[in-house]
Motif scaffolding. Structure first.
Motif, short mmCIF file in Angstrom:
data_model
loop_
_atom_site.label_atom_id
_atom_site.label_comp_id
_atom_site.label_asym_id
_atom_site.label_seq_id
_atom_site.Cartn_x
_atom_site.Cartn_y
_atom_site.Cartn_z
N ILE A 45 3.51 47.28 21.14
CA ILE A 45 3.02 47.93 19.91
C ILE A 45 1.52 47.66 19.80
O ILE A 45 1.08 46.51 19.88
CB ILE A 45 3.74 47.38 18.67
CG1 ILE A 45 5.25 47.41 18.86
CG2 ILE A 45 3.36 48.17 17.43
CD1 ILE A 45 6.04 46.74 17.75
N SER A 46 0.73 48.72 19.62
CA SER A 46 -0.71 48.55 19.51
C SER A 46 -1.27 49.41 18.39
O SER A 46 -0.79 50.52 18.12
CB SER A 46 -1.41 48.91 20.84
OG SER A 46 -1.17 50.25 21.19
N ASN A 47 -2.29 48.87 17.72
CA ASN A 47 -3.01 49.59 16.66
C ASN A 47 -2.05 50.24 15.67
O ASN A 47 -2.19 51.40 15.30
CB ASN A 47 -3.92 50.67 17.28
CG ASN A 47 -4.91 51.23 16.27
OD1 ASN A 47 -5.35 50.53 15.36
ND2 ASN A 47 -5.25 52.51 16.40
N SER A 48 -1.07 49.49 15.23
CA SER A 48 -0.03 50.03 14.36
C SER A 48 0.27 49.08 13.21
O SER A 48 -0.17 47.93 13.21
CB SER A 48 1.25 50.30 15.17
OG SER A 48 1.04 51.27 16.17
N THR A 49 1.01 49.59 12.23
CA THR A 49 1.41 48.80 11.07
C THR A 49 2.93 48.77 10.97
O THR A 49 3.58 49.81 11.04
CB THR A 49 0.83 49.40 9.77
OG1 THR A 49 -0.60 49.37 9.83
CG2 THR A 49 1.30 48.59 8.56
N LEU A 50 3.47 47.55 10.82
CA LEU A 50 4.89 47.38 10.54
C LEU A 50 5.00 46.89 9.10
O LEU A 50 4.51 45.81 8.76
CB LEU A 50 5.52 46.36 11.49
CG LEU A 50 5.38 46.63 13.00
CD1 LEU A 50 6.08 45.55 13.80
CD2 LEU A 50 5.91 48.00 13.37
N LEU A 51 5.64 47.68 8.26
CA LEU A 51 5.74 47.37 6.83
C LEU A 51 7.20 47.20 6.44
O LEU A 51 8.01 48.11 6.59
CB LEU A 51 5.11 48.49 6.00
CG LEU A 51 5.27 48.38 4.48
CD1 LEU A 51 4.64 47.09 3.95
CD2 LEU A 51 4.66 49.59 3.78
N GLY A 52 7.53 46.01 5.94
CA GLY A 52 8.88 45.75 5.44
C GLY A 52 8.85 45.60 3.93
O GLY A 52 8.16 44.73 3.41
N ALA A 57 14.08 39.31 25.06
CA ALA A 57 13.44 40.44 24.38
C ALA A 57 11.94 40.18 24.31
O ALA A 57 11.50 39.10 23.94
CB ALA A 57 14.01 40.61 22.98
N VAL A 58 11.16 41.18 24.69
CA VAL A 58 9.70 41.09 24.64
C VAL A 58 9.19 42.12 23.64
O VAL A 58 9.38 43.32 23.81
CB VAL A 58 9.07 41.35 26.02
CG1 VAL A 58 7.55 41.31 25.92
CG2 VAL A 58 9.56 40.32 27.02
N ILE A 59 8.55 41.63 22.58
CA ILE A 59 7.92 42.51 21.60
C ILE A 59 6.46 42.07 21.50
O ILE A 59 6.16 41.01 20.94
CB ILE A 59 8.61 42.46 20.24
CG1 ILE A 59 10.08 42.90 20.38
CG2 ILE A 59 7.89 43.36 19.23
CD1 ILE A 59 10.88 42.82 19.10
N ALA A 60 5.56 42.85 22.08
CA ALA A 60 4.15 42.50 22.15
C ALA A 60 3.36 43.33 21.15
O ALA A 60 3.50 44.55 21.10
CB ALA A 60 3.62 42.73 23.56
N LEU A 61 2.53 42.65 20.35
CA LEU A 61 1.72 43.33 19.34
C LEU A 61 0.25 43.10 19.63
O LEU A 61 -0.19 41.97 19.87
CB LEU A 61 2.06 42.82 17.94
CG LEU A 61 3.49 43.07 17.45
CD1 LEU A 61 4.35 41.85 17.70
CD2 LEU A 61 3.51 43.42 15.96
N GLU A 62 -0.53 44.17 19.59
CA GLU A 62 -1.96 44.09 19.81
C GLU A 62 -2.68 44.94 18.76
O GLU A 62 -2.43 46.14 18.64
CB GLU A 62 -2.33 44.57 21.21
CG GLU A 62 -3.82 44.52 21.51
CD GLU A 62 -4.16 45.00 22.90
OE1 GLU A 62 -5.36 45.09 23.23
OE2 GLU A 62 -3.22 45.30 23.68
N GLY A 63 -3.56 44.30 17.99
CA GLY A 63 -4.30 45.03 16.96
C GLY A 63 -3.42 45.60 15.88
O GLY A 63 -3.69 46.69 15.36
N CYS A 64 -2.36 44.87 15.53
CA CYS A 64 -1.37 45.38 14.57
C CYS A 64 -1.41 44.60 13.26
O CYS A 64 -1.91 43.47 13.19
CB CYS A 64 0.04 45.28 15.16
SG CYS A 64 0.30 46.32 16.61
N GLN A 65 -0.86 45.21 12.22
CA GLN A 65 -0.60 44.53 10.95
C GLN A 65 0.91 44.49 10.72
O GLN A 65 1.58 45.51 10.86
CB GLN A 65 -1.26 45.27 9.78
CG GLN A 65 -2.77 45.34 9.85
CD GLN A 65 -3.35 46.01 8.62
OE1 GLN A 65 -3.30 45.48 7.51
NE2 GLN A 65 -3.89 47.20 8.82
N VAL A 66 1.41 43.31 10.39
CA VAL A 66 2.82 43.16 10.05
C VAL A 66 2.88 42.66 8.60
O VAL A 66 2.40 41.57 8.30
CB VAL A 66 3.53 42.17 10.99
CG1 VAL A 66 5.01 42.09 10.65
CG2 VAL A 66 3.35 42.59 12.44
#
Length: 301
Positions: free
Chosen positions: A194-201, A225-234
């Motif tokens: 996941i890159s340059n993205s927003t995950l909103l809960g 499980a591999v979940i890689a985040l780059e430049g993201c907002q959670v």
């Protein structure tokens, strides 16, 4: 001369035949299907050949989920759109009634090694149903999902990687995933970048001890499980007083205290590394200035 010409023609003909055989069939056969309503969309998904593109020409209200069974690109681009989060793109809105509604479903009927691309599109799940999903995957085999410039939402799970998916891969770029849980996996061995993205809960469920949840969830029993985040907002938001965590690591045996310690340690490490790098750069610049006079200062009077 005539014989030479025939030989040249034969060589070029054979070369073109060889090139056409080497080209992927999807490149040669890809077609674009334009759709502007739910019936046309469902028909295009059914009729399209593997590798075809389905282009939206209008916003669509979807009363029944659509199953994706082959490699497809679904594109909602239109003039004036931005390049992030599906802004200005055509929208598919799910109005499927009942429990477990979803926009797109991918299951064991999907061809192995299928590549599904959703791009430049807004996918809005049902906001009133229970246990709804935006995009849901179950029992797939080596399926790859690409999301680029997508807004994907659901009342419960935006991207739901259910159980028994084998070698599932996903890339998510320039997108927003929004739900009670933005992304969860019940399958081991998934690889999600996941890159340059927003995950909103957003936890808007009835106040109660069983209604605490997380924006990003790796469920019990999941391994490798591999979940890689780059430049993201959670982000985690609660509107009813329930706890909404950023990340659930409960499947790894982590309690709340350990999770807090992980984030605190990570923050300290980032600060320490930044301080060391700053010190090294500062000392290096001072030494260079002292020995080589890189910056010349005006002489005082």
């Amino acid at each position: 001369e005539e014989k030479k010409l025939k030989k040249h023609l034969l060589v070029w003909t054979l070369a073109l035949c060889l090139i056409s055989l080497l080209l992927p069939a999807t490149v040669l056969a890809a077609e674009t299907h334009e759709v502007g309503d739910a019936e046309a969309l469902a028909q295009a998904v059914e009729d399209a050949a593997s590798g075809d593109v389905i282009q939206l020409t209008a916003d669509i209200d979807l009363e029944q989920r659509i199953s994706l069974t082959k490699s497809l690109t679904i594109d909602g681009s239109q003039e004036g759109m931005s390049g992030e989060n599906g802004e200005g793109c055509f929208t598919i809105t799910s109005t499927e009634a009942g429990e477990g509604g979803r926009i797109f479903n991918v299951d064991d009927s999907c061809a192995a090694d299928a590549v599904i691309t959703l791009q430049n599109i807004r996918l809005v799940g049902n906001t009133s149903g229970t246990y709804t999903r935006g995009v849901s995957l179950y029992q797939t085999n080596n399926v790859t999902l690409h999301l680029d410039n997508v807004y994907l939402s659901s009342n419960y799970y935006a991207l739901n990687i259910a159980s028994e998916n084998t070698d599932f891969q996903a890339t998510i770029e320039n997108s927003t995933l929004s739900g009670w849980c933005a992304l969860q996996t019940w399958s081991s061995g998934v690889d999600v970048a996941i890159s340059n993205s927003t995950l909103l809960g957003t936890n808007d469920k009835t106040l109660g001890p069983s209604n605490s949840f997380s924006t990003l969830v790796i469920n019990d029993g999941v391994q490798d499980a591999v979940i890689a985040l780059e430049g993201c907002q959670v982000k985690a938001v609660t509107t009813t007083g329930n706890r909404q965590n950023i990340l659930s690591l409960q499947s790894m045996g982590a309690d709340d205290r350990l999770i807090s310690k992980i984030f605190l340690t990570e923050g300290c490490l980032i600060s320490a590394i930044g301080a060391v790098i700053g010190l090294v750069l500062g000392i290096t610049l001072c030494l260079l200035q002292q020995h080589f006079g890189l910056l010349r200062l005006g002489e005082g009077t």
